[in-house]
Every structure is written in structure tokens, then in C-alpha cells.
Design a protein around this motif. Structure first.
Motif, PDB file in Angstrom:
ATOM      1  N   LYS A  29       1.001  -1.691  -0.294  1.00 45.43           N
ATOM      2  CA  LYS A  29      -0.226  -0.678  -0.279  1.00 45.43           C
ATOM      3  C   LYS A  29       0.872   1.714  -0.334  1.00 45.43           C
ATOM      4  N   PHE A  30       1.594   1.347  -0.926  1.00 38.71           N
ATOM      5  CA  PHE A  30       2.769   2.489  -1.408  1.00 38.71           C
ATOM      6  C   PHE A  30       1.559   4.142  -1.227  1.00 38.71           C
ATOM      7  N   ASP A  31       2.323   4.817  -0.547  1.00 41.88           N
ATOM      8  CA  ASP A  31       2.014   6.181  -0.634  1.00 41.88           C
ATOM      9  C   ASP A  31       2.654   6.860  -1.872  1.00 41.88           C
ATOM     10  N   GLY A  32       3.421   6.628  -2.230  1.00 42.48           N
ATOM     11  CA  GLY A  32       3.652   7.008  -3.717  1.00 42.48           C
ATOM     12  C   GLY A  32       4.817   6.685  -4.462  1.00 42.48           C
ATOM     13  N   VAL A  33       4.393   7.038  -5.758  1.00 40.13           N
ATOM     14  CA  VAL A  33       5.602   6.001  -6.481  1.00 40.13           C
ATOM     15  C   VAL A  33       6.319   6.885  -7.348  1.00 40.13           C
ATOM     16  N   ILE A  34       7.564   7.305  -7.438  1.00 45.43           N
ATOM     17  CA  ILE A  34       8.856   7.915  -7.932  1.00 45.43           C
ATOM     18  C   ILE A  34       9.339   6.415  -9.246  1.00 45.43           C
ATOM     19  N   HIS A  35       8.784   6.328 -10.622  1.00 42.51           N
ATOM     20  CA  HIS A  35       8.927   5.410 -11.248  1.00 42.51           C
ATOM     21  C   HIS A  35      10.038   5.977 -12.861  1.00 42.51           C
TER      22      HIS A  35
END
Ligand code: NAD
Ligand code: DAU
Length: 354
Positions: free
Chosen positions: A80-86
Motif C-alpha cells: 500500500k505505497f503512498d507514492g511512486v517515483i518511476h
């Protein structure tokens, strides 16, 4: 096991060149975040890049492939990530010319898999969530002698690599428009610095100068790139992730244009001095070779939006960045040796017909 911390951030491609600098910056700066580094460890992924932070309490590595939708779904459901840096991507233009489908799979399908999984776990409430897609200036195509890429410049990708990155950018924007996904995108110019895989121009030349091998310059060496020190890119990503506005694009660049032949000559001079060789000796290694197919002539970023709105600008003068970069490669011979053995040697022989 990670601590029970406030925010869980997934960084993809964190074992690669730029990703490893972003992971390090976030792990060191944000002890209240749990940083997850998801990387397949392709030829370009190298956990040696992160040795200094691998034991940090707020850091965790997950090996996995973003093209595997089932795996990505399970990971997002579980964490349940809060943010993604892809950042995970196939990143080398020459490889995209040889094998375009690998770029479609990772850069397009992999990005859509991440978007789907993020949307599915966030869709009840997008507040405080963010999907940050790291992209390239190559999506804008090629410039003539004048002008700069602005955030409003129409897309005009010319290589299979840039076409795949442009496609992924479009998907990210489509998910904002269609599902209300909170997204932000940045498009950056050429990075240089420690930990760059030696298939790219500068580390390839550093390695070849060191070993007295030819320096392959495509065509006449007149193509122009805008160079930025990788740690300045990581700083920009930090600023955009935290302060950028949803749905916006930010161009990132070095205000630092160089013709390929001039940057290679400068590198030769810097290395001659550091290696105690006679000035001019490494320049004799320069060899003009067959041009890259569809070779974009010039990239140049207008980075005034990120400067004016978010207060970011490059921190390093180019000469200092180049000197630090050369020092790093000369000091980290083991890193270079590990990489330039095996599969890389086969790629090199095939690409340069040596
Ligand atoms: P890189 O090739 O050094 O690293 C890419 C990383 O992604 C590697 O660690 C690799 O193992 C991982 N990866 C590749 N395929 C994967 C998959 N299917 N699943 C999971 N992980 C996978 O690339 P880089 O130069 O660090 O670039 C990082 C990002 O920044 C890319 O999205 C690239 O398009 C973008 N970018 C790069 C530059 C540059 O100058 N290098 C400039 C602007 C933007
Ligand atoms: O502009 C951002 C892009 O910069 C990133 O999106 C890409 O991931 C990154 O690889 C880089 O793309 P380039 O194609 O510009 O980088 P590369 O280091 O491959 O080449 C830089 C220039 O040098 C380019 O004009 C091609 C030329 N070149 C490259 C190699 C590998 C040579 O002349 N000889 C070489 O052997």
C-alpha cells in the motif's frame, strides 16, 4: 524489516544510474519515509551502486519486473505505497535500435502496470498520493541550431527509445485525465556522473581513455547535448516530488550545451592531466565511426519553469562535475571491472564491430 514509518515510497529502477542517486538521497534525507527500491536488475541494474545505504533501517530492496502485472499488483496490495517515483526503464538509444520491443515492454507496458496497480489501491481516496514519472527530453525530438525545449513543446520522438518514453508519458497523463490519478512528470536532459553504465558516451570514453582504446564518436561529432550532473537531477526529483503541482510537467536541464566532439576532447584533456599523461595524447584515440541511425542533432532544455516555480537550479559548474566524475571512475576500478566483463563485452563487440 522496515520500520513502521509514516510514508511508503516506491522507487522503481533504483539500482540503475539515476535511480541509485535518488534512492540514496531519499534514504538519507527522509528517515521518516520507508523507501522501497523495486528493480529487475537487468544488465543496467547494479546493487553495488547502493552498498553504502543497503543496511539503512528505512530502506528495502525488492527484486522484480515491472512487466509482470500479477507481481506488481501483489506488491502494491501488500505494501500500500503512498507514492511512486518511476525510473525503471530500458534507457539506451542504441539498444532500442537493435531491439525496440524490449523498450515497448518495459517502458510502455511496465509503466501501465504500475499505473493500474497504483490506481487500484488509491482509487477510493487519491489525497496525499502521488505518481511521479521520470522522463526524458528526447520525447520532444530534435532541435535545429536555435531554440529550446519548453514544457509546451509538442512531442516528436524520433527513436524507438524516445517513442516508448513518449508513449509512457501519454499514458501517465491519460490516467490523470481519465481516473483522476495525481501525477507529475519531469523531462530531463543528458545526465553524467558516478555509476553510469559505460555504454553511454562519457563513461564509455572514460573507460577507453584509461585503457588506451579508441573513442568512437558517431558521425562528425557535431550533435549537441545538454549535460546535467546526476546528483542535481536527483535534487530536482526531490523538489518536484514534494513541491511540484499535480498534472504538471517540469523540464530539467543543465543550461550546458556541448557538441559531442568538444566534450570528448575536454574529457581527454581532463584525463591526461589526472593520469599524468602528455597533454593531447588521449585526443589521438578519437575515432569517427558510423553515425547512429536517425541521430537527433540537438537537445537543449529551457529549465526556467522549475527554477522560477520551485527554486531548483544546477548546483555544480560543469568543469567541477566533470572532474568529480573522472575521479570517481578512476577510484572505483572494481565497479567498472565488474560491469565491463561478460555480457557487456559481447554488446560492445557487436555495437562497435571490434
Ligand atoms: P539505467 O539504464 O541506468 O537504469 C535503469 C534501471 O531500471 C536499471 O536498474 C534496471 O535494472 C531497471 N529496470 C529495467 N527494466 C526493468 C524492469 N522491467 N523491471 C524493473 N526494473 C527494470 O537508466 P538511467 O539512465 O538511470 O535512467 C533512469 C530513468 O531516467 C529512465 O526512465 C530514463 O528514461 C530517464 N532519464 C535518463 C536520462 C539519462 O541521461 N540517463 C536523462 C533523462 C531521463
Ligand atoms: O537526453 C536524455 C537522454 O540522454 C536519456 O533519456 C537517455 O536515457 C540517455 O541514454 C541519453 O541519451 P543519448 O543518446 O543522448 O546518450 P548517449 O550517451 O548514448 O549519447 C550521447 C551522444 O553521444 C549522442 O549524440 C550519441 C553520441 N555517442 C554515443 C555513444 C554511446 C557517440 O558519439 N559515440 C558513442 O559511442
Amino acid at each position: 524489516m522496515l520500520m513502521d514509518t509514516k510514508k511508503k515510497i516506491l522507487i522503481t529502477g533504483g539500482a540503475g544510474f539515476i535511480g541509485s542517486h535518488v534512492v540514496r538521497l531519499f534514504v538519507k534525507k527522509y528517515s521518516d519515509y520507508a523507501i522501497y527500491n523495486l528493480d529487475k536488475l537487468t544488465y543496467a541494474g547494479n546493487l553495488e551502486n547502493l552498498k553504502d545505504i543497503e543496511e539503512a533501517e528505512n530502506y528495502s530492496f525488492v527484486q522484480g519486473d515491472i512487466t509482470d502485472a500479477g507481481f506488481i499488483n501483489e506488491l502494491f496490495e501488500r505494501e500500500k505505497f503512498d507514492g511512486v517515483i518511476h525510473l525503471a526503464a530500458e534507457s539506451h538509444v542504441d539498444r532500442s535500435i537493435t531491439d525496440p520491443l524490449a523498450f515497448v515492454n518495459t517502458n510502455v507496458i511496465g509503466t501501465v502496470n504500475l499505473l493500474n496497480s497504483a490506481r487500484d489501491i488509491w482509487k477510493e481516496n487519491f489525497d496525499e498520493k502521488r505518481f511521479y514519472h521520470v522522463s526524458t527530453d528526447e520525447v520532444y525530438g530534435s532541435l535545429g541550431e536555435t531554440g529550446f525545449f519548453l514544457e509546451t513543446t509538442p512531442y516528436d520522438p524520433q527513436s524507438p527509445y524516445s517513442a516508448s518514453k513518449a508513449s509512457s508519458d501519454h499514458f501517465v497523463r491519460a490516467y490523470a485525465n481519465t481516473y483522476g490519478m495525481p501525477i507529475v512528470i519531469s523531462n530531463c536532459s543528458n545526465n553524467y556522473g558516478p555509476n553510469q553504465f559505460p555504454e553511454k558516451l562519457l563513461p564509455l570514453c572514460i573507460n577507453n581513455i584509461k585503457n588506451g582504446n579508441p573513442l568512437p564518436v558517431y558521425g562528425k561529432g557535431e550533435n549537441i547535448r545538454d549535460w546535467l550532473y546526476v546528483i542535481d537531477h536527483a535534487r530536482a526529483i526531490d523538489v518536484i516530488y514534494h513541491n511540484g503541482k499535480n498534472d504538471e510537467t517540469y523540464n530539467i536541464g543543465g543550461f550546458n550545451e556541448w557538441k559531442n566532439i568538444d566534450i570528448v576532447r575536454l574529457l581527454c584533456d581532463v584525463m591526461d592531466e589526472k593520469l599524468g599523461r602528455e597533454k593531447g595524447s588521449s585526443q589521438q584515440l578519437i575515432t569517427f565511426v558510423k553515425d547512429r541511425a536517425g541521430h537527433d542533432m540537438r537537445y537543449a532544455i529551457d529549465a526556467s519553469k522549475i527554477k522560477n516555480e520551485l527554486g531548483w537550479e544546477p548546483s555544480l559548474q560543469f568543469e567541477e562535475g566533470m572532474s568529480k566524475t573522472v575521479d570517481w571512475y578512476l577510484e572505483n576500478t572494481e565497479w567498472l571491472e565488474h560491469i565491463t566483463s561478460g555480457a557487456y563485452r559481447d554488446y560492445y563487440e557487436n555495437q562497435y564491430q571490434v
